[in-house]
Design an enzyme around this catalytic site. Structure first.
Site, PDB file in Angstrom:
ATOM      1  N   SER A  97       3.784   6.212 -11.763  1.00  0.00           N
ATOM      2  CA  SER A  97       4.427   7.455 -11.360  1.00  0.00           C
ATOM      3  C   SER A  97       5.050   8.153 -12.584  1.00  0.00           C
ATOM      4  O   SER A  97       4.352   8.427 -13.554  1.00  0.00           O
ATOM      5  CB  SER A  97       5.458   7.173 -10.265  1.00  0.00           C
ATOM      6  N   ASP A 120      -1.897   9.333  -1.480  1.00  0.00           N
ATOM      7  CA  ASP A 120      -0.623   9.467  -2.197  1.00  0.00           C
ATOM      8  C   ASP A 120      -0.033  10.842  -1.896  1.00  0.00           C
ATOM      9  O   ASP A 120      -0.627  11.865  -2.213  1.00  0.00           O
ATOM     10  CB  ASP A 120      -0.867   9.310  -3.700  1.00  0.00           C
ATOM     11  N   HIS A 137       1.740   5.890  -2.370  1.00  0.00           N
ATOM     12  CA  HIS A 137       2.182   6.100  -3.751  1.00  0.00           C
ATOM     13  C   HIS A 137       2.517   4.802  -4.483  1.00  0.00           C
ATOM     14  O   HIS A 137       2.444   4.758  -5.712  1.00  0.00           O
ATOM     15  CB  HIS A 137       3.405   7.022  -3.758  1.00  0.00           C
TER      16      HIS A 137
END
Length: 351
Positions: free
Chosen positions: A199, A286, A325
């Site tokens: 991320s 995601d 995610h």
């Protein structure tokens, strides 16, 4: 009479309805004032935008003692502290390969340092925003990587967890570079050292690897989990921006605040300066970092001249798997992707 009673009831109902409508109007007015005010507040105080990017003040799970990784099931992990800058303490975890689990019980920091002399490769993990190095999905990934025979070293950037200081993109990158250099000193020049970012940590990872490549000593490989191209494009797609995305002046109100805070995380630029194998992992479902941004970054990397001759691989995970995610660690395919398809061919793991 009955007609008088009905008249009183109708009047009462009308008054109640008018009162309810009035309350709804007042609530709507307050919400509109808040909605209109937020863009101006962000523009006047851009530091608010920085806090929303880093979310370092969000500690999930709550009430965990980062000095005791064993409380999270990591009883082959050592907690210690490094100083990226004078007087600035950063909290670090070192998880040894699962093969060393039994031997690790009750051992001190010197023993953990000595394990770097083993033949097992090392992964430096750079986490995303919010939470700490003790976040559940992060801990679960450490366990998976450890079970595959990797040392896993992770840390909290300045301002996160029990690390001191205030967050910034430059500070996060400097912290990562310091820990990387410290690791290289411990393991020597021949043992593989991989960098894994997730991320927001993918932005830190490409910043770090670009700097390493610029000075002529790239890492053995770079793994990007749920990456984006740059912070402006990610912000446009983030769920938090949904209610303002089509507002006239969105870029001026919100995105220019990143420039004011010197926040770029420009992975799309960095891939043109990176010269090591690169693996991108992204789930199609995601909702935080859209799948197409990871795909776009891969497309840019595959055309990068600096990456010519290096393996650049993109592994998508279908939406039906529900990894979203931060749950790619659950994939039963992940071990084979790492051990045999991407990393293992170049650097076989120790038995």
């Amino acid at each position: 009479s009955f007609s008088v009673l009905i008249s009183h009831l109708l009047v009462t109902w009308c008054l109640l309805r008018l009162g309810l409508v009035g309350k709804i109007k007042r609530i709507f007015l307050v919400l509109m004032i808040i909605y209109v005010s937020i863009p101006f507040i962000v523009k006047i105080f851009p530091s608010i935008q920085a806090k929303l990017v880093f979310l370092n003040f969000v500690r999930v799970p709550f009430f965990i003692d980062l000095k005791r990784p064993q409380d999270l099931g990591l009883n082959h992990t050592h907690n210690f502290y490094l100083e990226p800058e004078s007087g600035l303490k950063a909290g670090v975890w070192h998880t040894v390969p699962a093969q060393m689990w039994r031997e690790a019980q009750g051992k001190d920091g010197n023993w953990y340092l000595s394990t770097f002399s083993s033949s097992h490769p090392v992964i430096l993990y750079l986490h995303g925003n919010a939470g700490t190095r003790g976040g559940d999905h992060r801990v679960q990934l450490y366990k998976v990587l450890s079970s595959l025979g990797y040392h896993v070293v992770t840390f909290d950037y300045r301002g996160w967890g029990d690390s001191e200081g205030s967050p910034s993109e430059g500070g996060m990158t400097s912290d990562a570079l310091f820990v990387y250099d410290w690791l290289k000193q411990q393991i020597g020049k021949t043992k593989p050292l991989y960098i894994w970012g997730h991320s927001l940590g993918t932005g830190v990872a490409t910043n770090l690897v670009r700097r390493l490549c610029d000075r002529g000593n790239p890492p053995d490989a770079l793994i990007l989990e749920s990456p984006f191209t740059n912070i402006r494009e990610e912000a446009k797609c983030h769920p938090f921006s949904m209610v303002y995305r089509y507002l006239p002046g969105f870029d001026w109100f919100f995105l220019d605040a990143f420039t004011a805070n010197n926040i770029r995380f420009a992975s799309d630029e960095n891939v043109n300066h990176i010269s090591c194998p690169m693996l991108i992992l992204h789930a199609e479902d995601d909702t935080v970092v859209p799948f197409y941004l990871g795909k776009k970054l891969y497309s840019m990397a595959s055309r990068s001249q600096s990456l010519t001759g290096h393996k650049v691989q993109f592994v998508p995970f279908p939406a039906s798997l529900g990894y979203k995610h931060k749950f790619i660690y659950r994939s039963p395919e992940l071990p084979s992707i790492l051990r045999y398809d991407f990393l293992g061919m170049a650097h076989p793991l120790a038995p």
